[in-house]
Write a protein that holds these residues in place. Structure first.
Motif, PDB file in Angstrom:
ATOM      1  N   LEU A  10       0.825  -1.210   0.000  1.00 41.78           N
ATOM      2  CA  LEU A  10       0.000   0.000   0.000  1.00 41.78           C
ATOM      3  C   LEU A  10       0.861   1.263   0.000  1.00 41.78           C
ATOM      4  O   LEU A  10       0.504   2.262  -0.640  1.00 41.78           O
ATOM      5  CB  LEU A  10      -0.938  -0.009   1.214  1.00 41.78           C
TER       6      LEU A  10
ATOM      7  N   GLU B 208       0.679   4.168  -2.898  1.00 40.03           N
ATOM      8  CA  GLU B 208       0.461   5.600  -2.652  1.00 40.03           C
ATOM      9  C   GLU B 208       1.485   6.442  -3.415  1.00 40.03           C
ATOM     10  O   GLU B 208       1.147   7.490  -3.978  1.00 40.03           O
ATOM     11  CB  GLU B 208       0.544   5.886  -1.152  1.00 40.03           C
TER      12      GLU B 208
ATOM     13  N   LYS C 238      -6.873  -5.349   3.402  1.00 31.36           N
ATOM     14  CA  LYS C 238      -6.875  -3.961   3.861  1.00 31.36           C
ATOM     15  C   LYS C 238      -7.447  -3.043   2.791  1.00 31.36           C
ATOM     16  O   LYS C 238      -7.295  -3.303   1.600  1.00 31.36           O
ATOM     17  CB  LYS C 238      -5.456  -3.504   4.226  1.00 31.36           C
TER      18      LYS C 238
ATOM     19  N   ARG D 116      -7.738   1.220   1.784  1.00 29.90           N
ATOM     20  CA  ARG D 116      -7.293   2.583   2.058  1.00 29.90           C
ATOM     21  C   ARG D 116      -7.909   3.537   1.042  1.00 29.90           C
ATOM     22  O   ARG D 116      -8.237   3.153  -0.091  1.00 29.90           O
ATOM     23  CB  ARG D 116      -5.766   2.682   1.972  1.00 29.90           C
TER      24      ARG D 116
ATOM     25  N   TYR E 159      -7.272   7.444  -0.733  1.00 31.09           N
ATOM     26  CA  TYR E 159      -6.296   8.505  -0.978  1.00 31.09           C
ATOM     27  C   TYR E 159      -6.983   9.638  -1.746  1.00 31.09           C
ATOM     28  O   TYR E 159      -7.868   9.395  -2.568  1.00 31.09           O
ATOM     29  CB  TYR E 159      -5.108   7.978  -1.780  1.00 31.09           C
TER      30      TYR E 159
ATOM     31  N   HIS F 180     -14.157   6.605   9.447  1.00 36.23           N
ATOM     32  CA  HIS F 180     -13.009   6.392  10.337  1.00 36.23           C
ATOM     33  C   HIS F 180     -13.468   6.177  11.774  1.00 36.23           C
ATOM     34  O   HIS F 180     -12.972   5.268  12.472  1.00 36.23           O
ATOM     35  CB  HIS F 180     -12.068   7.594  10.248  1.00 36.23           C
TER      36      HIS F 180
ATOM     37  N   LEU G  44     -12.760   1.896   4.749  1.00 36.70           N
ATOM     38  CA  LEU G  44     -11.505   1.711   5.467  1.00 36.70           C
ATOM     39  C   LEU G  44     -11.528   0.336   6.120  1.00 36.70           C
ATOM     40  O   LEU G  44     -12.523  -0.049   6.736  1.00 36.70           O
ATOM     41  CB  LEU G  44     -11.334   2.799   6.536  1.00 36.70           C
TER      42      LEU G  44
ATOM     43  N   ASP H 137      -9.123  -2.927   8.125  1.00 36.65           N
ATOM     44  CA  ASP H 137      -7.949  -3.581   8.693  1.00 36.65           C
ATOM     45  C   ASP H 137      -8.389  -4.869   9.368  1.00 36.65           C
ATOM     46  O   ASP H 137      -9.555  -5.036   9.709  1.00 36.65           O
ATOM     47  CB  ASP H 137      -7.248  -2.677   9.716  1.00 36.65           C
TER      48      ASP H 137
END
Length: 333
Positions: A140, A144, A217, A219, A221, A238, A323, A325
């Motif tokens: 990840l 990015e 996972k 994410r 951006y 979040h 999001l 995890d």
């Protein structure tokens, strides 16, 4: 250590047969494209094509596992009059072939027997989960850095595969989700040739397979400054993720965790845009064991179980934010 007596007692039969690769790997430590697992009171036997016998013998990790040629299975099954099988993990054609080939054997259907054992991870399994997590985080970070205007979703997806293998992973645990702009409103978007533009939002969902064990996972951006609406939704997602993660503990139910996340999103006026479960169990399979959803049967989380927490909000045709995890229940990762 696999308990043969416990498996057969729960199966209600003197034997258990499986061709499911994850079950074979869990019970023997061996990953094979073609293998048959047979568990009896005499122990655990792995039958495979002669081309793979030497490799299988070298890779066996569970004590008491014997490796045999697939040709020997028919003779062994002639002495077994009742055998359990994984009804939800056997192909129809395989079942039909077994019925034709092993005419003296009565097959009993079971569901979730081995999967239930796999929920609680051993210390060795958790070590591999941590390896998968570390490698995925590396991938990840690389992604990015690569998010420059003009790169395509498909190009980033291809690089994810390469970065995982360069880092020592077996590969990716599933086809990655790489979505730019309005494509992020689709939770399971398939990467296209769409190119990244200034002020785009980016969603990446990826996980590697590390010594058999998976990570997962997600994410988000921002290319440039996010809009106020995007800030608002990111903060809500979040907080929902953090609040649900904090509540993860042995004994809490999947219904309660799902409800906790939805309460947070409800306060932000966004609950109706959260269209999937909060998460799922993960291990040898990217989706295994428990489902963190109020629509699934209610179950308690087990100490040592690994689950994902992945709230998301999706505004159709505009954008989405998820999001995610993994969390080890009752254990710091």
């Amino acid at each position: 250590m696999i308990s043969v007596a416990s498996i057969l007692r729960k199966a209600g039969a003197p034997a258990f047969l499986s061709t499911d690769p994850s079950t074979v790997r869990y019970c023997t430590g061996v990953s094979l494209s073609e293998g048959v697992l047979l568990i009896t009171h005499a122990g655990i036997s792995l039958y495979t094509d002669s081309r793979y016998i030497e490799e299988a013998c070298c890779r066996v990790q569970q004590a008491g596992v014997s490796v045999h040629s697939i040709e020997d299975l028919r003779r062994r099954m002639q002495r077994i009059h009742m055998c359990a099988m994984q009804a939800d993990r056997v192909f129809v054609q395989d079942h039909a072939r077994w019925m034709r080939t092993y005419k003296n054997t009565k097959f009993i259907q079971t569901n979730g027997l081995i999967e239930g054992l796999r929920r609680k991870k051993s210390t060795d399994e958790l070590r591999e989960v941590r390896g998968a997590q570390r490698c995925t985080l590396h991938v990840l970070r690389q992604a990015e850095r690569a998010l420059k205007p003009g790169v395509s979703e498909r190009a980033i997806a291809g690089l994810l595969h390469a970065w995982a293998q360069e880092r020592g992973a077996e590969g990716l645990a599933f086809d990655p989700i790489v979505a730019f702009g309005s494509h992020t409103s689709r939770p399971h978007h398939h990467p296209t040739q769409r190119k990244l533009r200034a002020r785009d939002i980016v969603q990446i969902d990826v996980g590697v397979r590390w010594h058999g064990y998976c990570a997962d996972k997600s994410r988000v951006y921002f290319i440039g400054e996010p809009t106020e609406r995007q800030r608002h939704i990111y903060a809500a997602v979040h907080l929902a993720k953090r609040t649900a993660t904090t509540a993860v503990r042995p004994g809490v139910t999947n219904h309660e965790l799902d409800r906790i996340a939805r309460v947070v999103l409800h306060r932000y006026g966004l609950e109706q845009y959260f269209t999937h479960s909060l998460g799922h169990g993960i291990g040898l399979d990217v989706h295994e064991g428990i489902s963190l959803s109020q629509r699934a049967p209610e179950q308690q989380l087990l100490r040592g179980e690994v689950v994902t927490i992945e709230p998301g909000v999706y505004l159709p045709g505009r954008f989405g934010i998820r999001l995610e995890d993994e969390v080890v229940v009752g254990t710091a990762v």
